[in-house]
Design a protein around this motif. Structure first.
Motif, PDB file in Angstrom:
ATOM      1  N   ARG A 139       0.835  -1.210   0.000  1.00  0.00           N
ATOM      2  CA  ARG A 139       0.000   0.000   0.000  1.00  0.00           C
ATOM      3  C   ARG A 139       0.866   1.256   0.000  1.00  0.00           C
ATOM      4  O   ARG A 139       0.484   2.288  -0.549  1.00  0.00           O
ATOM      5  CB  ARG A 139      -0.925   0.003   1.225  1.00  0.00           C
ATOM      6  N   SER A 142       1.447   3.401  -3.101  1.00  0.00           N
ATOM      7  CA  SER A 142       0.440   4.331  -3.625  1.00  0.00           C
ATOM      8  C   SER A 142       0.861   5.765  -3.348  1.00  0.00           C
ATOM      9  O   SER A 142       1.024   6.158  -2.190  1.00  0.00           O
ATOM     10  CB  SER A 142      -0.918   4.055  -2.966  1.00  0.00           C
ATOM     11  N   SER A 144      -0.963   8.484  -4.024  1.00  0.00           N
ATOM     12  CA  SER A 144      -2.095   9.246  -3.493  1.00  0.00           C
ATOM     13  C   SER A 144      -2.420   8.883  -2.047  1.00  0.00           C
ATOM     14  O   SER A 144      -3.031   9.675  -1.331  1.00  0.00           O
ATOM     15  CB  SER A 144      -3.329   9.041  -4.377  1.00  0.00           C
ATOM     16  N   ASP A 145      -2.002   7.708  -1.594  1.00  0.00           N
ATOM     17  CA  ASP A 145      -2.292   7.264  -0.235  1.00  0.00           C
ATOM     18  C   ASP A 145      -1.207   7.681   0.761  1.00  0.00           C
ATOM     19  O   ASP A 145      -1.325   7.442   1.956  1.00  0.00           O
ATOM     20  CB  ASP A 145      -2.444   5.733  -0.216  1.00  0.00           C
ATOM     21  N   ALA A 159       6.237   2.062  -5.863  1.00  0.00           N
ATOM     22  CA  ALA A 159       5.531   2.903  -6.833  1.00  0.00           C
ATOM     23  C   ALA A 159       6.057   2.640  -8.244  1.00  0.00           C
ATOM     24  O   ALA A 159       5.280   2.563  -9.210  1.00  0.00           O
ATOM     25  CB  ALA A 159       5.688   4.377  -6.463  1.00  0.00           C
ATOM     26  N   ASN A 162       4.685  -0.655  -9.430  1.00  0.00           N
ATOM     27  CA  ASN A 162       3.298  -0.545  -9.868  1.00  0.00           C
ATOM     28  C   ASN A 162       3.204   0.005 -11.284  1.00  0.00           C
ATOM     29  O   ASN A 162       2.401  -0.459 -12.099  1.00  0.00           O
ATOM     30  CB  ASN A 162       2.516   0.345  -8.900  1.00  0.00           C
ATOM     31  N   GLN A 185      -1.526  -6.218  -2.406  1.00  0.00           N
ATOM     32  CA  GLN A 185      -1.086  -5.786  -1.087  1.00  0.00           C
ATOM     33  C   GLN A 185      -1.505  -6.856  -0.090  1.00  0.00           C
ATOM     34  O   GLN A 185      -2.699  -7.088   0.105  1.00  0.00           O
ATOM     35  CB  GLN A 185      -1.718  -4.433  -0.716  1.00  0.00           C
ATOM     36  N   TYR A 229      -4.827  -3.102  -8.815  1.00  0.00           N
ATOM     37  CA  TYR A 229      -4.044  -2.819  -7.607  1.00  0.00           C
ATOM     38  C   TYR A 229      -5.012  -2.980  -6.447  1.00  0.00           C
ATOM     39  O   TYR A 229      -5.881  -2.131  -6.215  1.00  0.00           O
ATOM     40  CB  TYR A 229      -3.497  -1.393  -7.700  1.00  0.00           C
ATOM     41  N   ILE A 237      -6.881  -0.215  -4.437  1.00  0.00           N
ATOM     42  CA  ILE A 237      -6.014   0.805  -3.872  1.00  0.00           C
ATOM     43  C   ILE A 237      -5.749   1.842  -4.965  1.00  0.00           C
ATOM     44  O   ILE A 237      -5.505   1.497  -6.122  1.00  0.00           O
ATOM     45  CB  ILE A 237      -4.673   0.208  -3.411  1.00  0.00           C
ATOM     46  N   TRP A 239      -3.794   4.329  -7.234  1.00  0.00           N
ATOM     47  CA  TRP A 239      -2.400   4.351  -7.665  1.00  0.00           C
ATOM     48  C   TRP A 239      -1.673   5.562  -7.090  1.00  0.00           C
ATOM     49  O   TRP A 239      -0.500   5.515  -6.832  1.00  0.00           O
ATOM     50  CB  TRP A 239      -2.329   4.394  -9.182  1.00  0.00           C
TER      51      TRP A 239
END
Length: 239
Positions: A139, A142, A144-145, A159, A162, A185, A229, A237, A239
């Protein structure tokens, strides 16, 4: 122990599975789950301890191992459970001041470059029609997370991984629209990788519990353009 759960079988027909990183906690749990599925007729295992000379940091060894595995294929699902959180004995960085070039580069090599080279050489071993290529991600990959910062190298490498999975999915699906490429994840799993951070996690998952969730998530995914994802609960999740 992972139980035989026919309703979690990924495919409606018999299938073959390949697990890379099979000697790790999560990789081993995937192997056990496939072995417990009566639909799975064969589970091929690849790891440094089981496959002579295999090294995710060495492209030549990856290509050689793919050739070895080719004779047992094609595979309907390939799981890449490789990766590392601690590099050269150093855990995730908490500040800019703690960054080291060599550790950052090694993080990218282990968690992004090596895995995409695995994908390059093992993707041709996938069966035509409904098939899955799944790579353990995180996770923290990500963008944005990311609200907490820290963990520079691991975050950035995941990242990058991904993005590599998304790009490869688009290419591979031109030949097989039924292929699902997935960044998974697994949650925080009780393993050597998470041992140093276990005290800060409210709920540590057993490897079998994580894998059971990921298999259910994979079964629920439908083919789409590009990569998925998702977490071990099946939740997407960002991206």
């Amino acid at each position: 122990m992972t139980q035989s759960l026919p309703h979690l079988s990924l495919f409606d027909a018999d299938y073959k599975a390949l697990v890379i990183g099979a000697s790790g906690a999560i990789g081993g749990a995937f192997v056990a789950a496939f072995q417990a599925d009566p639909r799975c007729t064969q589970v091929t295992q690849v790891s440094r301890s089981q496959s002579a000379g295999f090294d995710v940091l060495n492209a030549e060894s990856i290509a050689h191992q793919a050739d070895v595995c080719r004779t047992s294929g094609p595979y309907h699902i390939i799981i890449d459970a490789t990766g590392a959180l601690t590099i050269h004995g150093v855990g995730p960085e908490k500040s800019l001041a703690s960054l080291r070039e060599d550790t950052l580069m090694q993080n990218f090599h282990i968690n992004a470059v090596g895995p995409v080279m695995v994908l390059r050489h093992f993707a041709p071993l996938l069966a035509a029609g409904p098939s899955v290529y799944a790579k353990l991600s995180a996770r923290v990959g990500s963008i944005s997370d990311n609200t907490k910062g820290g963990w520079y190298g691991y975050r950035a490498a995941k990242a990058a991984l991904n993005m590599l999975l998304q790009t490869a999915a688009i290419e591979l699906q031109r030949k097989n629209a039924e292929l699902r490429v997935v960044a998974l994840q697994p949650g925080t799993v009780r393993s050597d990788l998470s041992q140093a951070f276990a005290n800060s996690v409210p709920h540590l998952l057993d490897p079998a519990e994580s894998v059971e969730g990921m298999l259910a998530a994979l079964k629920a995914l439908t083919p789409k353009s590009g990569a998925h994802y998702v977490d071990y609960k099946g939740e997407p999740i960002a991206w």
